[in-house]
Scaffold this active site. Structure first.
Site, PDB file in Angstrom:
ATOM      1  N   TYR A 148       6.090 -46.747 -19.147  1.00  0.00           N
ATOM      2  CA  TYR A 148       5.968 -45.459 -18.209  1.00  0.00           C
ATOM      3  C   TYR A 148       7.406 -44.724 -18.243  1.00  0.00           C
ATOM      4  O   TYR A 148       7.553 -43.788 -18.427  1.00  0.00           O
ATOM      5  CB  TYR A 148       5.303 -45.692 -16.976  1.00  0.00           C
TER       6      TYR A 148
ATOM      7  N   GLY B  41      -3.443 -32.627  -9.868  1.00  0.00           N
ATOM      8  CA  GLY B  41      -2.826 -33.966  -9.260  1.00  0.00           C
ATOM      9  C   GLY B  41      -2.142 -33.691  -8.022  1.00  0.00           C
ATOM     10  O   GLY B  41      -2.075 -32.525  -7.486  1.00  0.00           O
ATOM     11  N   PHE B  42      -1.789 -34.663  -7.603  1.00  0.00           N
ATOM     12  CA  PHE B  42      -1.158 -34.618  -6.004  1.00  0.00           C
ATOM     13  C   PHE B  42       0.029 -33.681  -5.890  1.00  0.00           C
ATOM     14  O   PHE B  42      -0.033 -32.905  -5.023  1.00  0.00           O
ATOM     15  CB  PHE B  42      -0.649 -36.157  -5.668  1.00  0.00           C
ATOM     16  N   ILE B  43       1.076 -33.610  -6.608  1.00  0.00           N
ATOM     17  CA  ILE B  43       2.150 -32.848  -6.466  1.00  0.00           C
ATOM     18  C   ILE B  43       2.033 -31.499  -7.082  1.00  0.00           C
ATOM     19  O   ILE B  43       2.316 -30.687  -6.434  1.00  0.00           O
ATOM     20  CB  ILE B  43       3.422 -33.645  -7.122  1.00  0.00           C
TER      21      ILE B  43
ATOM     22  N   LYS C 123       9.255 -41.190 -20.030  1.00  0.00           N
ATOM     23  CA  LYS C 123       9.684 -40.153 -18.904  1.00  0.00           C
ATOM     24  C   LYS C 123      11.322 -40.114 -19.530  1.00  0.00           C
ATOM     25  O   LYS C 123      11.781 -38.846 -19.578  1.00  0.00           O
ATOM     26  CB  LYS C 123       9.677 -40.474 -17.667  1.00  0.00           C
TER      27      LYS C 123
END
Length: 334
Positions: free
Chosen positions: A152, A10-12, A156
């Site tokens: 979402y 993933g991006f991060i 979280k």
């Protein structure tokens, strides 16, 4: 240091793994090749990491507990950084079960692994979406965040609560960090910056929701990674809160939550203007009403992060957007 990172395709996760490997640490990356967005982009990130010394990739879902346990046992991590998740506010409206499977079941499995291995620090990615219906700005970590407006955000929030219970029951030093609109090179194609740049380069109009009146506390990826790296070395210690009444350190567990952002909201139209300058061409804009699940503004209080780490994200949108545009043109040959 040995680090287990979930979400390294993933991006991060990609950027964090790259940074830790460059700093000389050993990284085991655990992630699944899902099709939420272009798998070729995920593969390209993975290919870069595979060329780095000290990197061990494992391709599997978080829901695969047997593989996750085996991976963690072999890695014997000093630190676990849990970044893998099903992201996206709007996608959660159409595909809610994906979020339950990944963000709840998957996170539970990570917590179980942490219970078994007792790392020096467990760090878990959360989101500014948790603040949901809060109207008081800036968003402070010590404020209640009990009104999520998307599944979402709810998953979280549940992850943070589960992590707190495990920190209390099993004495696992745990930090949950809340991200605010992270952007930069290798970013996700479903994020506004990627979509806008791609559309403008291909002579398509861009759709701007909220009639262009929304604001976001944009956080450049390098700033985010610097903050995470600094927080890795700062596991919460019971009875040692930051002075000033701003700490979220739990009174019954080695647990805290921290915003990672600079505290400088930027209007969406101003963000688009930075893109136009970086590309050297104007965008054809279509202004649309806010979408279901959107909030009008995000604005982080950065004082806890700064008190803990001595650091505050400060890369300007002008600099960050140009870095993304340069990457996009190079990666796609445009």
């Amino acid at each position: 240091m040995r680090v287990l990172i979930t979400g390294t395709m993933g991006f991060i996760g990609f950027h964090l793994a790259n940074r830790l490997l460059a700093d000389g640490h050993f990284v085991t990356g655990y992630d699944a090749m899902t099709d939420y967005y272009d798998p070729q982009l995920k593969q390209a990130r993975l290919d870069i990491l595979r060329r780095r010394n000290g990197f061990t990739p494992v391709i599997a879902r978080l829901e695969d507990m047997a593989t996750l346990e085996r991976t963690a046992e072999e890695a014997q991590p000093d630190v676990i950084v849990h970044l893998a998740a099903q992201a996206g506010v709007r996608y959660s409206i159409e595909h809610p079960r994906t979020y339950v499977d990944s963000n709840l079941v998957g996170s539970f499995n990570v917590l179980e692994v942490a219970r078994q291995l007792k790392p020096k620090h467990l760090l878990c990615a959360s989101t500014s979406s948790i603040y949901g219906g809060n109207e008081v700005m800036p968003f402070r970590e010590i404020d209640k965040a009990d009104l999520p407006i998307t599944l979402y955000a709810a998953t979280k929030k549940a992850m943070e609560a589960m992590a707190h219970s495990y920190a209390h029951l099993w004495n696992i030093p745990t930090t949950c960090f809340r991200f605010f609109t992270v952007y930069g090179p290798w970013g996700r194609p479903d994020m506004a910056l990627f979509k806008f740049v791609d559309a403008i380069c291909k002579d398509r109009p861009i759709e701007i929701y909220g009639m262009g009146e929304m604001k976001r506390d944009f956080t450049y990826i390098d700033d985010l990674i610097e903050a995470i790296v600094r927080l890795i070395g700062l596991p919460p210690e019971p009875g040692k809160p930051v002075a000033g009444g701003i700490d979220t350190l739990s009174g019954v567990a080695p647990w805290r939550t921290v915003n990672i952002a600079g505290g400088t909201p930027i209007g969406l139209l101003e963000f688009v203007e930075a893109i136009e300058r970086a590309l050297g061409r104007p965008a054809e804009k279509i202004l649309l009403p806010m979408q279901m699940g959107d909030v009008r503004e995000t604005f982080a209080d950065h004082h806890l992060l700064e008190a803990l780490t001595g650091y505050r994200p400060s890369t300007t949108v002008e600099v960050g957007v140009k870095a993304f545009v340069d990457w996009y043109r190079g990666h796609y040959g445009i």
